[in-house]
Design a protein around this motif. Structure first.
Motif, PDB file in Angstrom:
ATOM      1  N   LEU A 173       0.460  -1.347  -0.173  1.00  0.00           N
ATOM      2  CA  LEU A 173       0.144   0.554   0.193  1.00  0.00           C
ATOM      3  C   LEU A 173       0.651   0.639   0.101  1.00  0.00           C
ATOM      4  CD1 LEU A 173      -3.080  -0.932   2.743  1.00  0.00           C
ATOM      5  CD2 LEU A 173      -3.084  -0.738   0.421  1.00  0.00           C
ATOM      6  N   LEU A 174       2.306   0.857   0.245  1.00  0.00           N
ATOM      7  CA  LEU A 174       3.016   2.182   0.601  1.00  0.00           C
ATOM      8  C   LEU A 174       3.748   2.287  -0.677  1.00  0.00           C
ATOM      9  CD1 LEU A 174       4.655   1.674   3.864  1.00  0.00           C
ATOM     10  CD2 LEU A 174       2.282   2.871   3.333  1.00  0.00           C
ATOM     11  N   PHE A 175       4.001   1.406  -1.312  1.00  0.00           N
ATOM     12  CA  PHE A 175       4.894   1.787  -2.979  1.00  0.00           C
ATOM     13  C   PHE A 175       4.260   1.338  -4.149  1.00  0.00           C
ATOM     14  CE2 PHE A 175       6.429  -2.294  -1.774  1.00  0.00           C
ATOM     15  CZ  PHE A 175       6.371  -3.065  -3.000  1.00  0.00           C
ATOM     16  N   PHE A 176       2.876   0.554  -4.056  1.00  0.00           N
ATOM     17  CA  PHE A 176       2.484   0.180  -5.576  1.00  0.00           C
ATOM     18  C   PHE A 176       2.072   1.552  -5.908  1.00  0.00           C
ATOM     19  CE2 PHE A 176      -0.503  -1.442  -8.108  1.00  0.00           C
ATOM     20  CZ  PHE A 176      -0.072  -2.151  -9.103  1.00  0.00           C
ATOM     21  N   ASP A 177       2.865   2.410  -7.316  1.00  0.00           N
ATOM     22  CA  ASP A 177       2.240   2.864  -8.232  1.00  0.00           C
ATOM     23  C   ASP A 177       2.511   4.215  -7.466  1.00  0.00           C
ATOM     24  OD1 ASP A 177       1.023   3.521 -10.580  1.00  0.00           O
ATOM     25  OD2 ASP A 177      -0.936   3.073 -10.613  1.00  0.00           O
ATOM     26  N   LYS A 178       2.627   4.374  -6.795  1.00  0.00           N
ATOM     27  CA  LYS A 178       3.846   5.674  -5.943  1.00  0.00           C
ATOM     28  C   LYS A 178       4.592   6.017  -5.805  1.00  0.00           C
ATOM     29  CE  LYS A 178      -0.400   4.903  -3.117  1.00  0.00           C
ATOM     30  NZ  LYS A 178      -1.244   4.057  -1.240  1.00  0.00           N
ATOM     31  N   THR A 179       5.749   4.951  -6.050  1.00  0.00           N
ATOM     32  CA  THR A 179       7.108   5.263  -6.338  1.00  0.00           C
ATOM     33  C   THR A 179       7.822   5.031  -7.289  1.00  0.00           C
ATOM     34  OG1 THR A 179       7.730   3.233  -5.104  1.00  0.00           O
ATOM     35  CG2 THR A 179       6.805   4.368  -3.870  1.00  0.00           C
ATOM     36  N   PRO A 180       9.165   5.628  -7.145  1.00  0.00           N
ATOM     37  CA  PRO A 180       9.605   5.286  -8.808  1.00  0.00           C
ATOM     38  C   PRO A 180       9.162   3.604  -8.840  1.00  0.00           C
ATOM     39  CG  PRO A 180      10.941   6.237  -7.421  1.00  0.00           C
ATOM     40  CD  PRO A 180       9.672   6.115  -6.232  1.00  0.00           C
ATOM     41  N   LEU A 181       9.336   3.052 -10.192  1.00  0.00           N
ATOM     42  CA  LEU A 181       9.657   1.871 -10.682  1.00  0.00           C
ATOM     43  C   LEU A 181      10.319   0.792 -10.212  1.00  0.00           C
ATOM     44  CD1 LEU A 181       9.160   2.274 -14.538  1.00  0.00           C
ATOM     45  CD2 LEU A 181       7.344   1.216 -12.250  1.00  0.00           C
ATOM     46  N   ALA A 182      11.705   1.732  -9.943  1.00  0.00           N
ATOM     47  CA  ALA A 182      12.990   0.716  -9.275  1.00  0.00           C
ATOM     48  C   ALA A 182      12.485   0.799  -7.571  1.00  0.00           C
ATOM     49  CB  ALA A 182      14.041   1.195  -9.378  1.00  0.00           C
ATOM     50  N   THR A 183      11.814   1.235  -7.155  1.00  0.00           N
ATOM     51  CA  THR A 183      12.071   0.757  -5.524  1.00  0.00           C
ATOM     52  C   THR A 183      10.039  -0.224  -6.197  1.00  0.00           C
ATOM     53  OG1 THR A 183      12.038   3.323  -5.653  1.00  0.00           O
ATOM     54  CG2 THR A 183      10.371   2.074  -3.921  1.00  0.00           C
ATOM     55  N   GLN A 184       9.599   0.015  -6.798  1.00  0.00           N
ATOM     56  CA  GLN A 184       8.592  -0.388  -6.701  1.00  0.00           C
ATOM     57  C   GLN A 184       8.723  -2.041  -6.819  1.00  0.00           C
ATOM     58  OE1 GLN A 184       4.852  -0.186  -8.725  1.00  0.00           O
ATOM     59  NE2 GLN A 184       5.605   2.371  -9.317  1.00  0.00           N
ATOM     60  N   PHE A 185       9.890  -1.831  -7.967  1.00  0.00           N
ATOM     61  CA  PHE A 185      10.656  -3.509  -8.585  1.00  0.00           C
ATOM     62  C   PHE A 185      11.024  -4.292  -7.326  1.00  0.00           C
ATOM     63  CE2 PHE A 185      14.062  -6.200  -9.959  1.00  0.00           C
ATOM     64  CZ  PHE A 185      13.215  -6.880 -10.371  1.00  0.00           C
ATOM     65  N   LEU A 186      11.836  -3.650  -6.111  1.00  0.00           N
ATOM     66  CA  LEU A 186      12.527  -3.955  -5.034  1.00  0.00           C
ATOM     67  C   LEU A 186      11.659  -4.375  -4.219  1.00  0.00           C
ATOM     68  CD1 LEU A 186      15.705  -1.678  -4.783  1.00  0.00           C
ATOM     69  CD2 LEU A 186      15.298  -3.961  -5.475  1.00  0.00           C
ATOM     70  N   GLY A 187      11.016  -3.830  -4.179  1.00  0.00           N
ATOM     71  CA  GLY A 187       9.604  -3.733  -3.558  1.00  0.00           C
ATOM     72  C   GLY A 187       8.786  -4.787  -3.269  1.00  0.00           C
ATOM     73  N   TRP A 188       8.613  -5.134  -4.785  1.00  0.00           N
ATOM     74  CA  TRP A 188       7.382  -6.163  -5.426  1.00  0.00           C
ATOM     75  C   TRP A 188       8.521  -7.728  -5.849  1.00  0.00           C
ATOM     76  CZ3 TRP A 188       2.846  -6.554  -4.418  1.00  0.00           C
ATOM     77  CH2 TRP A 188       2.008  -5.901  -5.027  1.00  0.00           C
ATOM     78  N   LEU A 189       9.834  -7.632  -5.769  1.00  0.00           N
ATOM     79  CA  LEU A 189      11.034  -8.272  -5.683  1.00  0.00           C
ATOM     80  C   LEU A 189      11.063  -9.003  -3.841  1.00  0.00           C
ATOM     81  CD1 LEU A 189      12.851 -10.168  -7.491  1.00  0.00           C
ATOM     82  CD2 LEU A 189      14.569  -8.522  -6.685  1.00  0.00           C
ATOM     83  N   ILE A 190      11.157  -8.187  -3.185  1.00  0.00           N
ATOM     84  CA  ILE A 190      11.105  -8.788  -2.224  1.00  0.00           C
ATOM     85  C   ILE A 190       9.517  -9.811  -1.381  1.00  0.00           C
ATOM     86  CG2 ILE A 190      11.168  -8.284   1.169  1.00  0.00           C
ATOM     87  CD1 ILE A 190      13.240  -6.204   0.136  1.00  0.00           C
ATOM     88  N   ILE A 191       8.526  -8.511  -1.586  1.00  0.00           N
ATOM     89  CA  ILE A 191       7.749  -9.977  -1.019  1.00  0.00           C
ATOM     90  C   ILE A 191       7.292 -11.183  -1.996  1.00  0.00           C
ATOM     91  CG2 ILE A 191       4.871  -9.804  -1.404  1.00  0.00           C
ATOM     92  CD1 ILE A 191       5.063  -6.366  -1.067  1.00  0.00           C
TER      93      ILE A 191
END
Length: 464
Positions: free
Chosen positions: A113-131
């Motif tokens: 909820l904090l990063f999806f579609d609200k942060t740079p693509l690199a941040t989203q990628f790292l966030g989803w990668l961790i999950i």
């Protein structure tokens, strides 16, 4: 160190024992898994710091830390109170604390909820990668418990899907780009792949534990059979040793009497009766040994017929009254009027009652012996009472073993210790119930329960 796997309990079903053992395997790896998850929390914090609102990130971090404390408490509780407990305790533990795994998955995925579609693509990628990595790691770490694995993966994926749907429906009011829907589809596919991989690993783990269970059962069975074989060998050795000892005495006496007679023929009148007595003793022992051999091999023929107990006891009275009179004992025989016929082998029943009556007379020095027949349900119970020396309770079961003689018991020196063993075997062969009660100094009573006409000879041999 890996704790020793407990032996399968007879009171637990195979399925329950396997489930409990899988829970043990799961909890053995839980501390390492939780430490790894706790170390990823600061990694996620570092990835999102500065690009998402600090208040939201701080709230999520506190929630994850509190959950980590809860998980470590649960693992400590398991280690102290459940780890070495039985099957029921393992299953109860998982029923009480299984909810903590899907709760952790929900908290992990909620960070989207904090990063999806609200942060740079690199941040989203790292966030989803961790999950995604957490979900993949769960497949291996939780695969010992398919229910726990499914609940964790489902909670993780459904929360991720909820984050995406919230963005599509609430934030963008269904005006989202196409990749949002494609991402939602990928989440669903990832869910199915995780469940399928987890199912395969679970079946592998379960097959291993099932093999472990059956090996344990086989080892227990082999141990019992080995113990039974060793006991049989010990019984055989004791049997042969005692038989050799009891035969040696009368045979040795025969040799002495023969030499004596050879040297002093004029003493034939004195020596001949002693030779006869020694010969009778040897014959009696051989007869008993042959009887036991026949009973053990199942070659004793049983001719079941209707037997008149009252008449049989009168015949026994005529046979044993002279012996009682010789010993100065009173012999009473009592039969309840109108006794029904019983199902038995007349000859073998005579031998059972004869052995009991002979023993009673032998070990009674004063007073007398009572043989009584009473009604017992649809059958008859024969009781042999005596006022003899009695037997201590610790020897009640032992006296029915072959060649067993009660220690320091008057009158046992000239016996073979086979009379009651034959009684027990014959009673079991005929399906008659046999029990005894005895008190030192007060006497003994042996009770033989016989079935009425038409009853099957199936009553178990019972020894108190």
């Amino acid at each position: 160190m890996k704790p020793e796997t407990p032996t399968p309990a007879c009171s637990s079903s195979e399925s329950d024992w396997i489930d409990a053992e899988l829970i043990r395997n799961l909890m053995r790896t839980a501390p390492g898994t939780q430490i790894t998850a706790a170390l990823i929390i600061p990694v996620m914090f570092a990835v999102l710091q500065g690009v998402v609102p600090m208040a939201g990130l701080g709230l999520w971090t506190v929630a994850m830390l509190m959950f980590s404390v809860l998980r470590f408490w649960v693992m400590r509780h398991y280690s102290l109170h459940v780890a070495h407990a039985g099957t029921d305790a393992q299953l109860k533990f998982m029923a009480c604390y299984g909810w903590t795994w899907p709760l952790g998955a929900c908290i992990w995925a909620s960070v989207g909820l904090l990063f999806f579609d609200k942060t740079p693509l690199a941040t989203q990628f790292l966030g989803w990668l961790i999950i995604v990595g957490i979900g993949t790691f769960a497949v291996t770490s939780l695969s010992n418990s398919i229910r726990t694995l499914r609940s964790y993966v489902s909670a993780l994926v459904l929360t991720c899907a909820g984050v995406i749907l919230w963005r599509i429906a609430v934030d963008l009011r269904f005006e989202a780009a196409a990749f949002h829907y494609w991402l939602l589809l990928l989440v669903g596919i990832h869910w199915l792949l995780l469940l399928r991989a987890g199912q395969g690993l679970y079946e592998t783990h379960r097959s291993y534990v099932e093999l472990q269970y059956r090996n344990g059962q086989l080892i227990d069975s082999l141990t019992q059979q080995t113990q039974a074989a060793l006991e049989a060998v010990a019984i055989k050795n004791r049997f042969l040793a005692n038989a050799a000892h009891d035969i040696r005495q009368p045979v040795h006496a025969l040799g002495l009497y023969a030499d004596w007679l050879n040297n002093e023929p004029e003493l034939v009148a004195e020596i001949a009766p002693r030779i006869v007595e020694s010969t009778k003793a040897v014959n009696a022992l051989f007869d008993s040994l042959f009887d036991l051999a026949k009973l053990d091999s199942g070659k004793t023929r049983v001719h079941v017929e209707a037997v008149d107990v009252g008449r049989l006891l009168k015949e026994m009275e005529l046979q044993y009254r002279p012996l009682a009179q010789t010993r100065g004992l009173a012999l009473r025989v009592s039969s309840a009027p109108g006794l029904a016929l019983v199902q038995s082998d007349r000859i073998l029943l005579q031998r059972i009652v004869g052995n009991l009556l002979g023993n009673a007379l032998k070990y009674t020095e004063s007073g007398g012996v009572l043989v009584a027949a009473r009604r017992a349900g649809q059958g008859v119970r024969i009781e042999v009472w005596d006022t003899g020396i009695g037997i201590e309770s610790q020897y009640h079961a032992e006296v029915f073993r072959e060649f067993y003689k009660v220690p320091n018991h008057p009158g046992t020196d000239d016996g073979f210790g086979l009379g009651l063993a034959i009684v027990a075997r014959l009673s079991q062969r005929l399906g008659h119930g046999l029990s005894m009660n005895s008190q030192p100094g007060r006497g003994s009573v042996f009770k033989l329960t016989l079935q009425g006409p038409g009853a099957a000879l199936a009553q178990p041999f019972n020894m108190p």
